[in-house]
Design an enzyme around this catalytic site. Structure first.
Site, PDB file in Angstrom:
ATOM      1  N   ASP A  36      62.620  52.035  40.637  1.00  0.00           N
ATOM      2  CA  ASP A  36      63.492  53.403  40.640  1.00  0.00           C
ATOM      3  C   ASP A  36      64.136  53.378  39.323  1.00  0.00           C
ATOM      4  O   ASP A  36      64.721  52.510  38.854  1.00  0.00           O
ATOM      5  CB  ASP A  36      64.796  53.214  41.573  1.00  0.00           C
ATOM      6  CG  ASP A  36      64.493  53.436  43.054  1.00  0.00           C
ATOM      7  OD1 ASP A  36      62.720  53.260  43.298  1.00  0.00           O
ATOM      8  OD2 ASP A  36      64.975  53.131  44.035  1.00  0.00           O
ATOM      9  N   ASP A  47      62.109  61.770  53.524  1.00  0.00           N
ATOM     10  CA  ASP A  47      63.159  60.998  53.892  1.00  0.00           C
ATOM     11  C   ASP A  47      64.281  61.602  54.976  1.00  0.00           C
ATOM     12  O   ASP A  47      64.398  62.962  54.901  1.00  0.00           O
ATOM     13  CB  ASP A  47      64.183  61.160  52.379  1.00  0.00           C
ATOM     14  CG  ASP A  47      63.108  60.814  51.037  1.00  0.00           C
ATOM     15  OD1 ASP A  47      62.249  59.935  51.288  1.00  0.00           O
ATOM     16  OD2 ASP A  47      63.498  61.204  50.089  1.00  0.00           O
TER      17      ASP A  47
END
Length: 245
Positions: A8, A130
Site C-alpha cells: 500500500d 470493499d
C-alpha cells in the site's frame, strides 16, 4: 490459491492502514521497490499494489513507484488499485507493464465503465468491492453506498471481469481473520473468481479459507500479517499448493 502480498503506497512509502483510515497508518518501508523485492524473493507469484493517495484523490499519485516495480519484475503479475477512474489511466498502467487494474469506486458509481474497460483491455480488469456490513464502500472507504456486494458482483458477470477483490473493511488491518462466510458466499453466487482480502493474521486463517472448499476463491491478499511476521509468504503458498493438488 495464490498468496498475494499487498504493498500500500502513501506519499511514496509502503504503509498499512487500520480499517482504511488514512490517519491510522504505519510506515513499514520508505522503499516500496525494495519491499517488492523481499516478497518476490520470498516466492510470491503475484503482487497487489494500492495507491492510497490515488484512491482519495481520484487519480494516480504514486504511479512512478508502480511503474518502477513493474519494470523491475516484468514477468511477475502485478495488480494495481487506487484512483483508477479513466481508460487513459488504465492504458498508462498496462503500458507500464502492470498485468491487472482494479476498478473500485468507479465500478460502483458507473458500472458501465467496467464494461467499457473490459472491452478495451480484455483480461486485464479486476473489480474491487470493499464492504461494510455487506454494503459497498467507495472513495477510499470514506462513503458507504446502498448497493449490496453480491448484487453488484452479479452485474459484472457478462463483462469479462477477471476477478473480484473482496475486502471486509471492518477486518482490514486488524489481523483477526477475514470474513470467510461472506467471501465463500460471494464466490458461490457469482461466476467471477474471488480474491479474499482483509484481516488475515496467520497460517490458520489461510487453512480456514482452504477449508471453506470454495473453488471460486483463487487468491488471498495479505498485508499487515506479513509485515509484522505472523505469516510467512512461502509457508502459506506451500500450504495452498499442498491442499489443492
Amino acid at each position: 490459491m495464490l498468496i498475494i502480498p499487498a504493498i500500500d503506497l502513501k506519499d511514496g512509502a509502503c504503509v498499512r492502514l487500520r480499517q482504511g483510515r488514512m490517519e491510522d497508518s504505519t510506515v513499514f518501508s520508505d522503499d516500496p521497490v525494495a519491499m517488492a523485492a523481499k516478497w518476490v524473493d520470498g516466492g510470491c507469484r503475484r503482487l497487489h499494489l494500492v495507491d492510497l493517495n490515488g484512491a482519495f484523490e481520484g487519480q494516480p499519485v504514486n504511479g512512478d513507484v508502480v511503474t518502477a516495480i513493474a519494470k523491475r519484475y516484468p514477468n511477475l503479475p502485478i495488480q494495481i488499485g487506487g484512483g483508477i477512474r479513466s481508460l487513459e489511466t488504465i492504458e498508462h498502467y498496462i503500458k507500464a507493464g502492470v498485468s491487472y487494474v482494479i476498478i473500485g469506486t468507479k465500478a460502483v458509481k458507473d458500472p458501465e465503465f467496467v464494461a467499457q474497460a473490459c472491452r478495451a483491455f480484455p483480461g486485464k480488469v479486476i473489480v474491487g468491492l470493499d464492504a461494510k456490513d455487506g454494503f459497498v464502500a467507495t472513495d477510499g472507504w470514506a462513503e458507504v453506498s446502498t448497493v449490496q456486494v453480491i448484487d453488484l458482483a452479479k452485474r459484472f458477470e457478462a463483462d469479462g471481469v477477471s476477478a473480484i477483490v473482496y475486502t471486509d473493511i471492518a477486518k482490514d488491518g486488524m489481523m483477526q481473520g477475514c470474513n470467510i462466510p461472506f467471501t465463500a458466499a460471494l464466490a458461490a453466487a457469482t461466476r467471477i473468481p474471488v480474491i479474499a482480502s482483509g484481516g488475515i493474521h496467520n497460517l490458520g486463517d489461510i487453512q480456514a479459507l482452504l477449508n471453506a472448499k470454495a473453488p471460486g476463491i483463487i487468491g488471498a491478499i495479505t498485508g499487515r500479517a506479513i509485515y509484522e511476521g505472523t505469516l510467512d509468504v512461502a509457508e502459506a503458498q506451500a500450504l495452498c499448493d499442498r491442499e489443492q493438488r
